[in-house]
Design an enzyme around this catalytic site. Structure first.
Site, PDB file in Angstrom:
ATOM      1  N   TRP A 104       0.817  -1.227   0.000  1.00 16.27           N
ATOM      2  CA  TRP A 104       0.000   0.000   0.000  1.00 16.27           C
ATOM      3  C   TRP A 104       0.842   1.264   0.000  1.00 16.27           C
ATOM      4  CZ3 TRP A 104       1.815   2.454   4.144  1.00 16.27           C
ATOM      5  CH2 TRP A 104       2.268   1.682   5.216  1.00 16.27           C
ATOM      6  N   ASN A 105       2.155   1.170   0.230  1.00 20.01           N
ATOM      7  CA  ASN A 105       2.905   2.431   0.390  1.00 20.01           C
ATOM      8  C   ASN A 105       3.197   3.131  -0.949  1.00 20.01           C
ATOM      9  OD1 ASN A 105       4.806   0.505  -0.310  1.00 20.01           O
ATOM     10  ND2 ASN A 105       6.372   1.236   1.098  1.00 20.01           N
TER      11      ASN A 105
ATOM     12  N   LYS B  36      -2.265  -8.936  -7.147  1.00 20.95           N
ATOM     13  CA  LYS B  36      -3.091  -8.659  -5.972  1.00 20.95           C
ATOM     14  C   LYS B  36      -2.499  -7.412  -5.309  1.00 20.95           C
ATOM     15  CE  LYS B  36      -5.183  -9.138  -1.905  1.00 20.95           C
ATOM     16  NZ  LYS B  36      -4.595  -7.931  -1.308  1.00 20.95           N
ATOM     17  N   PRO B  37      -3.090  -6.234  -5.562  1.00 22.37           N
ATOM     18  CA  PRO B  37      -2.625  -5.039  -4.846  1.00 22.37           C
ATOM     19  C   PRO B  37      -3.145  -5.079  -3.414  1.00 22.37           C
ATOM     20  CG  PRO B  37      -4.452  -4.465  -6.312  1.00 22.37           C
ATOM     21  CD  PRO B  37      -4.207  -5.956  -6.477  1.00 22.37           C
ATOM     22  N   ALA B  38      -2.566  -4.274  -2.541  1.00 24.01           N
ATOM     23  CA  ALA B  38      -3.037  -4.231  -1.153  1.00 24.01           C
ATOM     24  C   ALA B  38      -4.505  -3.833  -1.122  1.00 24.01           C
ATOM     25  CB  ALA B  38      -2.204  -3.235  -0.362  1.00 24.01           C
TER      26      ALA B  38
ATOM     27  N   GLY C  64       6.829  -6.374   0.253  1.00 21.53           N
ATOM     28  CA  GLY C  64       6.129  -6.274   1.532  1.00 21.53           C
ATOM     29  C   GLY C  64       7.063  -6.653   2.665  1.00 21.53           C
ATOM     30  N   SER C  65       6.487  -7.113   3.753  1.00 15.97           N
ATOM     31  CA  SER C  65       7.299  -7.363   4.949  1.00 15.97           C
ATOM     32  C   SER C  65       8.123  -8.649   4.808  1.00 15.97           C
ATOM     33  CB  SER C  65       6.403  -7.477   6.179  1.00 15.97           C
ATOM     34  OG  SER C  65       5.692  -8.697   6.138  1.00 15.97           O
TER      35      SER C  65
ATOM     36  N   GLU D 196      11.034  -8.296  -2.444  1.00 18.95           N
ATOM     37  CA  GLU D 196      11.536  -6.987  -2.028  1.00 18.95           C
ATOM     38  C   GLU D 196      10.937  -6.749  -0.651  1.00 18.95           C
ATOM     39  OE1 GLU D 196      11.722  -3.624  -1.001  1.00 18.95           O
ATOM     40  OE2 GLU D 196      10.647  -2.806  -2.733  1.00 18.95           O
TER      41      GLU D 196
ATOM     42  N   CYS E  75      10.389   1.275   2.394  1.00 24.85           N
ATOM     43  CA  CYS E  75      11.380   0.282   2.839  1.00 24.85           C
ATOM     44  C   CYS E  75      12.787   0.845   2.811  1.00 24.85           C
ATOM     45  CB  CYS E  75      11.347  -0.949   1.928  1.00 24.85           C
ATOM     46  SG  CYS E  75       9.748  -1.693   1.853  1.00 24.85           S
TER      47      CYS E  75
END
Ligand code: SIN
Length: 488
Positions: free
Chosen positions: A158-159, A182-184, A235-236, A257, A291
């Site tokens: 989402w960022n 699949k976007p956030a 993402g995380s 990433e 990030c």
């Protein structure tokens, strides 16, 4: 929420599968919320396993023809897509600010940045080369060709709802792959808007498929379906590890990433004005939610006070507020939970002896998604701000004695995405740049992201590179062909 657009047709709320806009099978939806005020912008399709399976089949069918498009044909379509994105930059930025919160000027910057990946890979599509290799026998010839990986699944955060998607879509399409994305769920509208533009410029049905919905179901189908040959995720680190595990059963290629913990080192010979400017940019971009944002400022003890003083002065120039308001430089965090997580970081640091410098009044009257920027002086490695990714406008300042200690502190983390340092000493530039265990090093520079450069990390920050000429490699297989019987 009444989002005024020049082209209202860009605000989509259905899933995009095989060139068609579709509701979820059970007609369920989920709300997309403006983080600045909690208002519902619109509701989007809440898809699950079945819709994902259909999207994957559509991508599989489309790949059979898309891979035979010439590089120039693919490049021309990408080029048109890039151009139409820039034509609609105002609407795309408004959609982005509404769903993500970042200031409108920053949103515009992201659209240009995201479109830049499409422009870059439109050109790179023509530069996919193979090899001939000296054969071990005189009657043999060895040739290597590059072929598209196949159907690719992408999961994006989402960022950067636009740029993180184009950074995957553009090289995938340039290489001849087709994609299911699949976007956030928090920020799907930017993704759907660019899918609509892709449709308008004639990117064939099924080449790009985008769905939102039940993340666990969509993710499980993407990672288990044998048709999908590659998963690209931003993402995380925690979720990245789970996805790698899930992809293992069908031995999919993965590009990851993941999280960062960027140190920003300021040596005592640095140009302090430049260092403060770089620190402001790399710390407060997107309200600290990237990030590659500076996570830890490491400042040489002899200039510590001077640096903090100048940094504090620069920070006072930030304006917190709704991203649509004139002059705002820091928008809300993505939701109240994210803001609370950042407050917990601050509390932990203060409990362990950090001194905050902040002006709490700047968030007066704003929603609980807003945070006043904070400098934490006297930060020490036992604080969570040293070891964990903050993802908010908090700048802990640690001190170090010498070059050796700076490198040790910087590398004392499981991740290694971006890092930054400021010095005017040429020998030190080489020693430190080579000693830092990171994929990206900003030297006297706080902004390192652009489509021409390889973006990616080492250690638990992930694998693969996005952007640059290396970015195509992640979407290509090498096929070795051995031809015999030449002498007969
Ligand atoms: C990210 O936060 O993952 C990407 C930031 C960037 O592209 O600069």
């Amino acid at each position: 929420m009444d989002l005024k657009l020049n082209d209202p047709g860009l605000l989509r709320h259905q899933a995009f599968v095989n060139g068609e806009w579709l509701d979820a099978d059970d007609q369920q939806t989920l709300d997309v919320i403006n983080p600045a005020n909690g208002q519902v912008i619109t509701s989007v399709a809440r898809c699950g396993t079945q819709e994902t399976r259909r999207a994957i089949s559509a991508a599989e069918a489309a790949q059979k023809t898309w891979k035979h498009y010439t590089a120039r044909q693919r490049g021309d379509l990408l080029r048109s897509w890039f151009e139409v994105m820039l034509e609609h930059i105002d609407d795309l930025s408004r959609i982005l600010t509404a769903e993500q919160g970042k200031p409108l000027a920053e949103a515009k910057g992201e659209i240009a940045y995201g479109a830049g990946y499409i422009e870059w890979f439109a050109e790179e599509s023509k530069r996919i080369y193979g090899d001939t290799i000296a054969a071990p026998d005189s009657d043999k010839r060895i040739v290597c060709i590059k072929q598209p990986v196949g159907v690719v699944a992408c999961i994006t955060p989402w960022n950067f709802p636009n740029a993180m998607l184009t950074r995957k879509l553009a090289p995938a399409l340039a290489a001849g792959c087709t994609v299911v994305c699949k976007p956030a769920n928090a920020t799907p509208l930017s993704a759907y808007a660019i899918a609509e533009l892709a449709r308008r410029v004639g990117i064939p049905d099924g080449v790009i498929n985008i769905l939102t919905g039940v993340t666990a179901e969509i993710g499980a189908e993407m990672t288990s379906n044998p048709v999908v040959r590659k998963l690209s995720f931003t993402g995380s680190t925690e979720v990245g590890k789970q996805l790698i595990e899930q992809c293992a059963a069908t031995v999919k290629r993965t590009s990851m990433e993941l999280g960062g913990n960027a140190p920003f080192i300021v040596f005592d010979d640095a140009d302090l004005d430049a260092a403060v400017e770089g620190a402001m940019l790399s710390k407060f971009r997107n309200a600290g939610q990237t990030c590659v944002c500076t996570n830890r400022l490491l400042v040489q003890e002899t200039i510590y006070d001077e640096f903090v003083q100048r940094f504090q002065k620069a920070m006072a120039g930030l304006t917190v507020g709704d991203g649509f308001a004139e002059g705002v430089t820091i928008g809300p965090l993505i939701d109240a939970g994210a803001a609370q997580d950042v407050r917990d970081f601050i509390d932990d640091a203060i409990a362990k002896g950090a001194i905050p410098i902040t002006d709490a009044s700047v968030t007066q009257g704003l929603a609980d998604t807003f945070l006043a920027p904070v400098i934490l002086t006297g930060a020490t490695p036992d604080m969570r701000v040293f070891s964990d990714e903050i993802f908010g406008p908090v700048a802990p300042v640690f001190s170090f004695k010498d070059e050796k200690e700076a490198i040790e502190l910087a590398n004392d983390t499981d991740v290694g995405l971006a890092c930054y340092f400021y010095t005017r000493d040429i020998g030190r530039i080489w020693r430190v740049a080579e000693g830092l265990e990171y994929g990206i090093v900003g030297i006297n520079e706080g902004i390192i992201s652009n489509p021409m450069a390889p973006f990616g990390g080492v250690k638990e920050s992930g694998q693969g590179r996005e952007g640059s000429r290396y970015g195509l490699d992640d979407y290509l297989e090498i096929k070795y062909m051995c031809m015999g019987g030449i002498d007969q």
